[in-house]
Design a protein around this motif. Sequence first.
Motif, PDB file in Angstrom:
ATOM      1  N   ARG A 163      -8.645   5.507  -6.508  1.00 21.30           N
ATOM      2  CA  ARG A 163      -9.120   6.248  -5.332  1.00 21.30           C
ATOM      3  C   ARG A 163     -10.637   6.311  -5.282  1.00 21.30           C
ATOM      4  O   ARG A 163     -11.233   6.299  -4.212  1.00 21.30           O
ATOM      5  CB  ARG A 163      -8.504   7.648  -5.305  1.00 21.30           C
ATOM      6  CG  ARG A 163      -7.066   7.632  -4.832  1.00 21.30           C
ATOM      7  CD  ARG A 163      -6.370   8.969  -4.985  1.00 21.30           C
ATOM      8  NE  ARG A 163      -5.014   8.880  -4.481  1.00 21.30           N
ATOM      9  CZ  ARG A 163      -4.011   8.282  -5.118  1.00 21.30           C
ATOM     10  NH1 ARG A 163      -4.234   7.731  -6.306  1.00 21.30           N
ATOM     11  NH2 ARG A 163      -2.802   8.225  -4.589  1.00 21.30           N
TER      12      ARG A 163
ATOM     13  N   PRO B 286       4.068  10.553   3.963  1.00 20.62           N
ATOM     14  CA  PRO B 286       2.840   9.749   3.919  1.00 20.62           C
ATOM     15  C   PRO B 286       3.057   8.243   4.118  1.00 20.62           C
ATOM     16  O   PRO B 286       2.296   7.619   4.860  1.00 20.62           O
ATOM     17  CB  PRO B 286       2.264  10.062   2.534  1.00 20.62           C
ATOM     18  CG  PRO B 286       2.761  11.442   2.243  1.00 20.62           C
ATOM     19  CD  PRO B 286       4.150  11.488   2.811  1.00 20.62           C
ATOM     20  N   PRO B 287       4.095   7.618   3.493  1.00 23.74           N
ATOM     21  CA  PRO B 287       4.281   6.174   3.714  1.00 23.74           C
ATOM     22  C   PRO B 287       4.537   5.825   5.173  1.00 23.74           C
ATOM     23  O   PRO B 287       4.023   4.818   5.677  1.00 23.74           O
ATOM     24  CB  PRO B 287       5.497   5.841   2.843  1.00 23.74           C
ATOM     25  CG  PRO B 287       5.500   6.886   1.783  1.00 23.74           C
ATOM     26  CD  PRO B 287       5.041   8.125   2.466  1.00 23.74           C
TER      27      PRO B 287
ATOM     28  N   LEU C  36      -5.796   5.014   4.102  1.00 28.15           N
ATOM     29  CA  LEU C  36      -5.085   5.352   2.868  1.00 28.15           C
ATOM     30  C   LEU C  36      -5.497   6.713   2.334  1.00 28.15           C
ATOM     31  O   LEU C  36      -4.676   7.450   1.773  1.00 28.15           O
ATOM     32  CB  LEU C  36      -5.328   4.287   1.795  1.00 28.15           C
ATOM     33  CG  LEU C  36      -4.482   3.007   1.871  1.00 28.15           C
ATOM     34  CD1 LEU C  36      -4.953   2.124   3.011  1.00 28.15           C
ATOM     35  CD2 LEU C  36      -4.560   2.238   0.550  1.00 28.15           C
TER      36      LEU C  36
ATOM     37  N   LEU D  92       1.210   6.293   7.127  1.00 31.42           N
ATOM     38  CA  LEU D  92       0.280   5.226   6.772  1.00 31.42           C
ATOM     39  C   LEU D  92       0.702   3.908   7.422  1.00 31.42           C
ATOM     40  O   LEU D  92      -0.140   3.153   7.914  1.00 31.42           O
ATOM     41  CB  LEU D  92       0.216   5.058   5.258  1.00 31.42           C
ATOM     42  CG  LEU D  92      -0.682   3.925   4.749  1.00 31.42           C
ATOM     43  CD1 LEU D  92      -2.121   4.157   5.174  1.00 31.42           C
ATOM     44  CD2 LEU D  92      -0.583   3.784   3.238  1.00 31.42           C
TER      45      LEU D  92
ATOM     46  N   GLU E 195      -3.860  11.786   2.526  1.00 25.53           N
ATOM     47  CA  GLU E 195      -3.791  12.579   1.299  1.00 25.53           C
ATOM     48  C   GLU E 195      -4.791  13.725   1.237  1.00 25.53           C
ATOM     49  O   GLU E 195      -4.668  14.595   0.397  1.00 25.53           O
ATOM     50  CB  GLU E 195      -4.011  11.668   0.079  1.00 25.53           C
ATOM     51  CG  GLU E 195      -2.907  10.635  -0.114  1.00 25.53           C
ATOM     52  CD  GLU E 195      -3.060   9.875  -1.414  1.00 25.53           C
ATOM     53  OE1 GLU E 195      -4.198   9.812  -1.931  1.00 25.53           O
ATOM     54  OE2 GLU E 195      -2.053   9.362  -1.917  1.00 25.53           O
TER      55      GLU E 195
ATOM     56  N   CYS F 285       0.830  -1.209   0.000  1.00 25.67           N
ATOM     57  CA  CYS F 285       0.000   0.000   0.000  1.00 25.67           C
ATOM     58  C   CYS F 285       0.870   1.266   0.000  1.00 25.67           C
ATOM     59  O   CYS F 285       0.526   2.270  -0.628  1.00 25.67           O
ATOM     60  CB  CYS F 285      -0.933   0.004   1.213  1.00 25.67           C
ATOM     61  SG  CYS F 285      -2.338  -1.118   1.069  1.00 25.67           S
ATOM     62  N   CYS F 286       1.969   1.210   0.732  1.00 26.32           N
ATOM     63  CA  CYS F 286       2.874   2.374   0.799  1.00 26.32           C
ATOM     64  C   CYS F 286       3.471   2.705  -0.566  1.00 26.32           C
ATOM     65  O   CYS F 286       3.755   3.865  -0.855  1.00 26.32           O
ATOM     66  CB  CYS F 286       3.993   2.109   1.804  1.00 26.32           C
ATOM     67  SG  CYS F 286       3.450   2.122   3.526  1.00 26.32           S
TER      68      CYS F 286
ATOM     69  N   CYS G 107       1.948   2.723  -3.234  1.00 25.88           N
ATOM     70  CA  CYS G 107       0.932   3.401  -4.042  1.00 25.88           C
ATOM     71  C   CYS G 107       0.864   4.903  -3.763  1.00 25.88           C
ATOM     72  O   CYS G 107       0.174   5.627  -4.472  1.00 25.88           O
ATOM     73  CB  CYS G 107      -0.443   2.781  -3.780  1.00 25.88           C
ATOM     74  SG  CYS G 107      -0.519   1.014  -4.079  1.00 25.88           S
ATOM     75  N   LEU G 108       1.550   5.350  -2.695  1.00 28.91           N
ATOM     76  CA  LEU G 108       1.482   6.757  -2.307  1.00 28.91           C
ATOM     77  C   LEU G 108       2.516   7.584  -3.051  1.00 28.91           C
ATOM     78  O   LEU G 108       3.600   7.093  -3.394  1.00 28.91           O
ATOM     79  CB  LEU G 108       1.709   6.895  -0.797  1.00 28.91           C
ATOM     80  CG  LEU G 108       0.696   6.196   0.110  1.00 28.91           C
ATOM     81  CD1 LEU G 108       1.100   6.350   1.563  1.00 28.91           C
ATOM     82  CD2 LEU G 108      -0.707   6.758  -0.111  1.00 28.91           C
ATOM     83  N   ARG G 109       2.173   8.844  -3.233  1.00 28.19           N
ATOM     84  CA  ARG G 109       3.117   9.767  -3.856  1.00 28.19           C
ATOM     85  C   ARG G 109       4.186  10.155  -2.842  1.00 28.19           C
ATOM     86  O   ARG G 109       3.883  10.637  -1.752  1.00 28.19           O
ATOM     87  CB  ARG G 109       2.385  11.010  -4.366  1.00 28.19           C
ATOM     88  CG  ARG G 109       1.453  10.730  -5.534  1.00 28.19           C
ATOM     89  CD  ARG G 109       0.849  12.014  -6.076  1.00 28.19           C
ATOM     90  NE  ARG G 109      -0.113  12.570  -5.131  1.00 28.19           N
ATOM     91  CZ  ARG G 109      -1.404  12.282  -5.165  1.00 28.19           C
ATOM     92  NH1 ARG G 109      -1.883  11.455  -6.074  1.00 28.19           N
ATOM     93  NH2 ARG G 109      -2.233  12.806  -4.282  1.00 28.19           N
ATOM     94  N   GLU G 110       5.434   9.939  -3.189  1.00 28.53           N
ATOM     95  CA  GLU G 110       6.546  10.205  -2.275  1.00 28.53           C
ATOM     96  C   GLU G 110       7.031  11.649  -2.400  1.00 28.53           C
ATOM     97  O   GLU G 110       7.212  12.152  -3.507  1.00 28.53           O
ATOM     98  CB  GLU G 110       7.713   9.257  -2.584  1.00 28.53           C
ATOM     99  CG  GLU G 110       8.911   9.424  -1.664  1.00 28.53           C
ATOM    100  CD  GLU G 110       8.590   9.040  -0.232  1.00 28.53           C
ATOM    101  OE1 GLU G 110       8.094   7.933  -0.018  1.00 28.53           O
ATOM    102  OE2 GLU G 110       8.808   9.871   0.660  1.00 28.53           O
TER     103      GLU G 110
END
Length: 406
Positions: A280, A138-139, A314, A142, A318, A122-123, A125-128
């Motif tokens: 999303r 965010p990772p 999740l 989360l 964001e 899942c991490c 999938c996040l924008r870094e």
Amino acid sequence: MAASMTHEKSWFLALALGVTFLKCLLINAYHSTDFEVHRNWLALTHSLPVSQWYYEATSEWTLDYPPLFAWFEYGLSHIAQFFDKEMLVVQNLNYASPATILFQRLSVIVADVVFFYAVKECCKCLREDKGKDLLAKPPFILTVLLLWNFGLLIVDHIHFQYNGFLFGILLLSIARHFQGQLPQVLSRLFPFKRGLCHAYWAPNIWALYNIADKAFSILGVKFKLLDINKLPKASMTGGLVQEFQHSVLPSVSPLATLVCTLLSILPALFRIWHRPNGARGFLRCLVVCALGSFMFGWHVHEKAILMAILPLSLLAVESREDARIFLILSITGHYSLFPLLFTTQELPIKIFLMLLFTIFSVTSLKTLLRKGGALLNPLEATYLLGLIPLELILNLPMTCSVVVIS
């Protein structure tokens, strides 16, 4: 690039090992009747042929999970025999030797590897944002919100269940959908013969409906509008197989709950059909459907609120609006799980873990989404803070009795 990946692996591993250590400390904590439920399933899947698994009824806790989970218990049983063979005897009801407790607790902890892997996916999938500190990434946030989820900790590693393993499959399917792969396949079980509400009422619309019916019946008897001898005697909270009739309000049928559930989720389904909005949009629809099922479903378990809280994590990292909803839902939802741990010795554990998780959730999301002011308005904050005096009132008699006894 390599250094960044190594750094990410180090903090993820530290969080995973930290929560695993905490779970090990909880091995000897209180466990519910679900402990015996799963011990019995270990015994019957190990001792009986497959054709008899769903017919065996020596224990009241008959096998009622899907076949895939039954095979999971079957696999565990072959390891369990090296700890204590007596736990695999179907006739040994309520068997809980130290070796049995150790094995079943460890089986949950080890099965959580699936959940760890799903969180890791899942991490991805996040924008870094490489410019942010670790605590503002965010990772990282989360990962803490999922691996250290308060509700999952007390339900699985104190109360006793295998939700982490199952939620791992759910989150992994969400991650795969975010990554453009095939979406997950959902299946549902409908325990129609178990009554409208579970033994411990989930805080949904039917709990309010039952309270209203009870209030009307009391008032009816008090003002001599109803004959107490003609009121239904059945319980509204049968945990096993028990149906009932409401006293004053119309009794609710499984079909009525199905219709209400469908009506509650139709707007979300209609929107995702006409305006999918990518992964999303799917995730947001999933959260709404989970809440609709929780609020209007038949025989809903209190822990089903985690079906909304975990996926919502999740979105919370964001969006300010999603973070606001997450804080309200997670705090109230986690607090609703408190009655699962009703013994005095677990009181400080559940309070401490929830405070720790709640403080991190509020501070980290506020830092991550600092633009725009406070995440909660004064009314929402006051409502959530009101849970503190409520808990004090509810537990004051218990605390006083312990002091008197000691």
